[in-house]
Design an enzyme around this catalytic site. Structure first.
Site, PDB file in Angstrom:
ATOM      1  N   GLY A 101       0.799  -1.227   0.000  1.00  0.00           N
ATOM      2  CA  GLY A 101       0.000   0.000   0.000  1.00  0.00           C
ATOM      3  C   GLY A 101       0.828   1.271   0.000  1.00  0.00           C
ATOM      4  O   GLY A 101       2.051   1.242   0.105  1.00  0.00           O
ATOM      5  N   ARG A 104       3.597   6.071   2.193  1.00  0.00           N
ATOM      6  CA  ARG A 104       3.923   7.500   2.381  1.00  0.00           C
ATOM      7  C   ARG A 104       3.495   8.311   1.178  1.00  0.00           C
ATOM      8  O   ARG A 104       4.027   9.376   0.909  1.00  0.00           O
ATOM      9  CB  ARG A 104       5.394   7.677   2.636  1.00  0.00           C
ATOM     10  CG  ARG A 104       6.249   7.083   1.548  1.00  0.00           C
ATOM     11  CD  ARG A 104       7.601   7.635   1.643  1.00  0.00           C
ATOM     12  NE  ARG A 104       8.527   6.791   0.909  1.00  0.00           N
ATOM     13  CZ  ARG A 104       9.810   7.000   0.880  1.00  0.00           C
ATOM     14  NH1 ARG A 104      10.319   7.990   1.562  1.00  0.00           N
ATOM     15  NH2 ARG A 104      10.596   6.215   0.195  1.00  0.00           N
ATOM     16  N   LYS A 129       4.136  12.679  -1.947  1.00  0.00           N
ATOM     17  CA  LYS A 129       4.982  11.606  -1.434  1.00  0.00           C
ATOM     18  C   LYS A 129       5.799  12.171  -0.279  1.00  0.00           C
ATOM     19  O   LYS A 129       6.510  13.165  -0.455  1.00  0.00           O
ATOM     20  CB  LYS A 129       5.904  11.086  -2.540  1.00  0.00           C
ATOM     21  CG  LYS A 129       6.696   9.854  -2.137  1.00  0.00           C
ATOM     22  CD  LYS A 129       7.245   9.154  -3.364  1.00  0.00           C
ATOM     23  CE  LYS A 129       8.207   8.034  -2.988  1.00  0.00           C
ATOM     24  NZ  LYS A 129       8.780   7.389  -4.181  1.00  0.00           N
ATOM     25  N   ASP A 141       7.865   5.960   8.808  1.00  0.00           N
ATOM     26  CA  ASP A 141       7.327   7.240   9.282  1.00  0.00           C
ATOM     27  C   ASP A 141       6.482   8.003   8.261  1.00  0.00           C
ATOM     28  O   ASP A 141       5.956   9.067   8.563  1.00  0.00           O
ATOM     29  CB  ASP A 141       8.480   8.136   9.762  1.00  0.00           C
ATOM     30  CG  ASP A 141       9.526   8.364   8.669  1.00  0.00           C
ATOM     31  OD1 ASP A 141       9.273   7.961   7.503  1.00  0.00           O
ATOM     32  OD2 ASP A 141      10.578   8.945   8.973  1.00  0.00           O
ATOM     33  N   GLY A 142       6.390   7.509   7.040  1.00  0.00           N
ATOM     34  CA  GLY A 142       5.581   8.211   6.041  1.00  0.00           C
ATOM     35  C   GLY A 142       6.243   9.444   5.460  1.00  0.00           C
ATOM     36  O   GLY A 142       5.638  10.172   4.678  1.00  0.00           O
ATOM     37  N   ARG A 199       3.699  14.333  -7.014  1.00  0.00           N
ATOM     38  CA  ARG A 199       3.853  13.667  -8.295  1.00  0.00           C
ATOM     39  C   ARG A 199       2.483  13.526  -8.951  1.00  0.00           C
ATOM     40  O   ARG A 199       1.452  13.575  -8.280  1.00  0.00           O
ATOM     41  CB  ARG A 199       4.598  12.339  -8.148  1.00  0.00           C
ATOM     42  CG  ARG A 199       4.019  11.395  -7.136  1.00  0.00           C
ATOM     43  CD  ARG A 199       4.903  10.152  -7.043  1.00  0.00           C
ATOM     44  NE  ARG A 199       4.251   9.113  -6.256  1.00  0.00           N
ATOM     45  CZ  ARG A 199       4.757   7.908  -6.073  1.00  0.00           C
ATOM     46  NH1 ARG A 199       5.908   7.590  -6.617  1.00  0.00           N
ATOM     47  NH2 ARG A 199       4.110   7.019  -5.345  1.00  0.00           N
ATOM     48  N   ARG A 206      -0.971   0.078  -9.879  1.00  0.00           N
ATOM     49  CA  ARG A 206       0.181  -0.794 -10.127  1.00  0.00           C
ATOM     50  C   ARG A 206      -0.269  -2.236 -10.307  1.00  0.00           C
ATOM     51  O   ARG A 206      -1.401  -2.580  -9.960  1.00  0.00           O
ATOM     52  CB  ARG A 206       1.114  -0.756  -8.897  1.00  0.00           C
ATOM     53  CG  ARG A 206       1.550   0.623  -8.512  1.00  0.00           C
ATOM     54  CD  ARG A 206       1.266   0.889  -7.022  1.00  0.00           C
ATOM     55  NE  ARG A 206       1.481   2.318  -6.735  1.00  0.00           N
ATOM     56  CZ  ARG A 206       2.678   2.848  -6.540  1.00  0.00           C
ATOM     57  NH1 ARG A 206       3.729   2.062  -6.548  1.00  0.00           N
ATOM     58  NH2 ARG A 206       2.815   4.133  -6.332  1.00  0.00           N
ATOM     59  N   ASP A 278       4.882  -4.062  -7.119  1.00  0.00           N
ATOM     60  CA  ASP A 278       4.187  -2.863  -6.636  1.00  0.00           C
ATOM     61  C   ASP A 278       4.777  -1.610  -7.267  1.00  0.00           C
ATOM     62  O   ASP A 278       4.238  -0.515  -7.091  1.00  0.00           O
ATOM     63  CB  ASP A 278       4.255  -2.759  -5.106  1.00  0.00           C
ATOM     64  CG  ASP A 278       5.679  -2.798  -4.584  1.00  0.00           C
ATOM     65  OD1 ASP A 278       6.390  -3.773  -4.904  1.00  0.00           O
ATOM     66  OD2 ASP A 278       6.088  -1.864  -3.874  1.00  0.00           O
ATOM     67  N   ASN A 279       5.872  -1.757  -7.984  1.00  0.00           N
ATOM     68  CA  ASN A 279       6.513  -0.610  -8.624  1.00  0.00           C
ATOM     69  C   ASN A 279       6.387  -0.661 -10.139  1.00  0.00           C
ATOM     70  O   ASN A 279       7.140  -0.006 -10.835  1.00  0.00           O
ATOM     71  CB  ASN A 279       7.988  -0.532  -8.217  1.00  0.00           C
ATOM     72  CG  ASN A 279       8.158  -0.222  -6.731  1.00  0.00           C
ATOM     73  OD1 ASN A 279       7.236   0.295  -6.094  1.00  0.00           O
ATOM     74  ND2 ASN A 279       9.303  -0.517  -6.177  1.00  0.00           N
TER      75      ASN A 279
HETATM   76  P1  AMP Z   1       9.259   1.071  -2.245  1.00  0.00           P
HETATM   77  O1  AMP Z   1      10.423   0.138  -2.137  1.00  0.00           O
HETATM   78  O2  AMP Z   1       9.626   2.523  -2.190  1.00  0.00           O
HETATM   79  O3  AMP Z   1       8.359   0.746  -3.393  1.00  0.00           O
HETATM   80  O4  AMP Z   1       8.405   0.849  -0.913  1.00  0.00           O
HETATM   81  C1  AMP Z   1       7.785  -0.353  -0.582  1.00  0.00           C
HETATM   82  C2  AMP Z   1       6.666  -0.085   0.388  1.00  0.00           C
HETATM   83  O5  AMP Z   1       7.156   0.544   1.577  1.00  0.00           O
HETATM   84  C3  AMP Z   1       5.564   0.792  -0.167  1.00  0.00           C
HETATM   85  O6  AMP Z   1       4.342   0.281   0.273  1.00  0.00           O
HETATM   86  C4  AMP Z   1       5.878   2.138   0.447  1.00  0.00           C
HETATM   87  O7  AMP Z   1       4.723   2.916   0.558  1.00  0.00           O
HETATM   88  C5  AMP Z   1       6.461   1.760   1.813  1.00  0.00           C
HETATM   89  N1  AMP Z   1       7.388   2.758   2.329  1.00  0.00           N
HETATM   90  C6  AMP Z   1       8.624   3.049   1.876  1.00  0.00           C
HETATM   91  N2  AMP Z   1       9.185   4.029   2.598  1.00  0.00           N
HETATM   92  C7  AMP Z   1       8.283   4.398   3.532  1.00  0.00           C
HETATM   93  C8  AMP Z   1       8.251   5.375   4.580  1.00  0.00           C
HETATM   94  N3  AMP Z   1       9.265   6.199   4.828  1.00  0.00           N
HETATM   95  N4  AMP Z   1       7.133   5.447   5.337  1.00  0.00           N
HETATM   96  C9  AMP Z   1       6.099   4.635   5.119  1.00  0.00           C
HETATM   97  N5  AMP Z   1       6.067   3.710   4.173  1.00  0.00           N
HETATM   98  C10 AMP Z   1       7.132   3.572   3.382  1.00  0.00           C
HETATM   99 MG    MG Z   2       6.821   1.425  -4.274  1.00  0.00          MG
END
Ligand code: AMP
Ligand code: MG
Length: 526
Positions: A101, A104, A129, A141-142, A199, A206, A278-279
């Site tokens: 999900g 952040r 973001k 921490d979002g 963004r 996705r 997810d990306n």
């Molecule tokens: P990513 O590798 O950036 O695609 O992140 C994988 C998952 O981790 C996604 O669901 C992101 O929303 C979550 N995520 C990454 N960094 C953070 C963050 N600093 N705070 C909250 N969720 C995060």
């Molecule tokens: Mg991602």
């Protein structure tokens, strides 16, 4: 004054989480959760994309206002904004990871933009973001740090100007707050400046949005999401019938778009770094700029992502195969909507065909050929082997190749491309041989030297967002100076044109950047 027209279809037409608030939870049977951005201390606009602002119908005069930084820093909602975080899952590094999900990312709404002179409205989702925790934040921490926000902001726009399908970036707002990160997960956590990027994309859906309900046996939600996606994001498929036939046409198009995207990445030397499901965007856009990187010396095995250093799953040359694997996961998720597997297999075959075509078109474009024949693929492969052995810069080499006079081929125009004198000299004889072979091939085409050169310059950018260039802009930004970001954004506006006075942006990676954090090594910490 900032004003937008909103038409928030995603949350209007798809089921939402009945719970509100940011508490971390598993969300079943719902595509999204309502969540409010968490205000930041001192939002200050650091940079913005003038093209994206214009496309959204935002007046340049309104960009400079405190209101703009308040809204796009997450401190203020405009009329019609209905913030939410989307629910999705994903395969991370080859393994099913369950619910992920928007941890952040918070969507503010779907705006219908009517830029000056445009006859019809364009739908754009505005998403912050780094605007604070959501139900999907897990242990994080979002928030987002300035360095990763600058990287997302710059690369989104650079990719757009390179002609690569991508999500866009409107703005980069400094939050005035610190965010603590352990950049290399080695116990060295430190506070870093925080930022929020706005963004923008027609859709942020996705592969993982479909995988999650499928994994939970939520077939009704899955079907609803598919119907919604086709209706909102693929309206041109309306004539393809309904049910399975429509879903198959849609899946086939997703496969084709993904293949086209891979073709572009391979053409410009982009390595995404984290191609988890997810990306991967359902629209075939580059999405989720994290530890991505650009090829300097041509190395098919290179990945910028230190988190993936062991297996190199997401290395440069592997990307087309990984995309195919990811489409296989998407096909699996969609299978409850199909009677058999045939139509899904047909879709996957469209990927193979479309990628084969993209690869050929890259070969023709990068070498300046009218058309790519079977033998040309071998010619390109021989060159790529040579580039590895000679440690040559991908971008500089291909750009300079257009300057070689093929009536008397000499490697002289290619001098700037080499990182190591010894390797360059050792590869000299093969390079001359290759140039002779290339000259003989080009002579078979009816194009003039000028036509060949034009074709090559449209395929081979002069400027790409080299990792060390982005890092230099980040270093300045962390000292409070947005100048580096603004300059780099300006250069990347016209990547296929020689820009006199800006030669420095087209140079080889300097030696100091070879092993510096941020320049060749990046982690997922952001
Ligand atoms: P990513 O590798 O950036 O695609 O992140 C994988 C998952 O981790 C996604 O669901 C992101 O929303 C979550 N995520 C990454 N960094 C953070 C963050 N600093 N705070 C909250 N969720 C995060
Ligand atoms: Mg991602």
């Amino acid at each position: 004054m900032l004003e937008f027209e909103f038409d928030n279809r995603f949350i209007r037409e798809l089921p939402g989480d009945p719970d509100a608030g940011p508490g971390i939870r598993q969300v079943h049977g719902a595509a999204w959760s309502s969540v409010q951005p968490t205000p930041v201390e001192a939002p200050l606009l650091f940079a913005h994309s003038a093209e994206m602002a214009a496309r959204l119908g935002i007046d340049e005069a309104d960009v400079a206002t405190p209101e703009f930084a308040q809204v796009f820093g997450g401190n203020r909602l405009l009329d019609g904004m209905q913030p939410y975080a989307a629910n999705y899952g994903g395969h991370q590094f080859g393994h099913w990871a369950g619910q992920l999900g928007d941890g952040r990312a918070i969507t503010l709404g779907e705006t219908i933009a009517r830029p000056k002179g445009a006859p019809e409205g364009e739908r754009w989702e505005l998403q912050l973001k780094g605007a604070g925790p959501t139900p999907y934040s897990r242990s994080a921490d979002g928030r987002a740090v300035m360095r990763s926000s600058i990287r997302e902001f710059l690369c989104s726009e650079a990719m757009h100007h390179l002609g690569v399908p991508t999500t866009r970036a409107l703005s980069l707002v400094a939050t005035g707050e610190a965010v603590v990160r352990d950049m290399f997960y080695d116990g060295n956590a430190r506070p870093e400046p925080g930022a929020v990027v706005c963004r923008v994309a027609p859709s942020f859906i996705r592969f993982g949005n479909f995988e999650l309900p499928a994994s939970r046996g939520e077939a009704a939600l899955l079907r609803q999401l598919v119907e919604f996606t086709i209706d909102r994001d693929f309206p041109h498929l309306a004539g393809e019938g309904d049910g399975e036939a429509l879903y198959a046409a849609w899946f086939g198009e997703v496969c084709e778009r993904t293949a086209v995207l891979m073709g572009h990445w391979m053409r410009v030397g982009f390595v995404h770094g984290v191609m988890n499901t997810d990306n991967l965007s359902i629209l075939g856009l580059t999405i989720d700029y994290g530890p991505y990187g650009w090829i300097d010396n041509y190395d098919p095995d290179w990945t910028p992502n230190t988190t993936d250093a062991q297996n190199r799953r997401y290395r440069f040359a592997q990307q087309p195969a990984v995309a195919y694997w990811n489409l296989g996961r998407l096909a699996g998720a969609l299978s409850p909507l199909f009677d058999g597997v045939e139509r899904l297999q047909d879709g996957l075959k469209r990927y193979v065909d479309a990628y084969t075509a993209a690869d050929r078109s890259n070969t023709a474009g990068k070498l300046g050929l009218v058309e790519c024949t079977e033998g040309d693929l071998a010619l390109m492969q021989a060159l790529q082997d040579l580039l590895v052995a000679a440690e040559a810069d991908m971008t500089i080499f291909f750009r300079a190749l257009a300057d070689v006079d093929l009536s008397a081929p000499s490697p002289a125009p290619l001098q700037e491309a080499f990182y190591d004198d010894g390797k360059r000299r050792a590869a000299g004889p093969q390079l001359r041989e290759w140039l002779d072979r290339y000259a003989a091939r080009v002579a078979q085409d009816a194009w003039t030297a000028q036509q060949r050169r034009q074709r090559m310059q449209a395929s081979n950018p002069r400027y790409v967002l080299r990792n060390y260039l982005a890092q230099q802009a980040i270093d300045r930004a962390e000292r409070g100076d947005p100048g580096g970001v603004v300059e780099l954004l300006e250069v990347m506006r016209r990547p296929y044109e020689d820009q006199p006075g800006r030669e420095a942006y087209a140079q080889r990676r300097p030696d100091w950047a070879r092993s510096r954090a941020g320049c060749s090594m990046l982690s997922c910490s952001s």
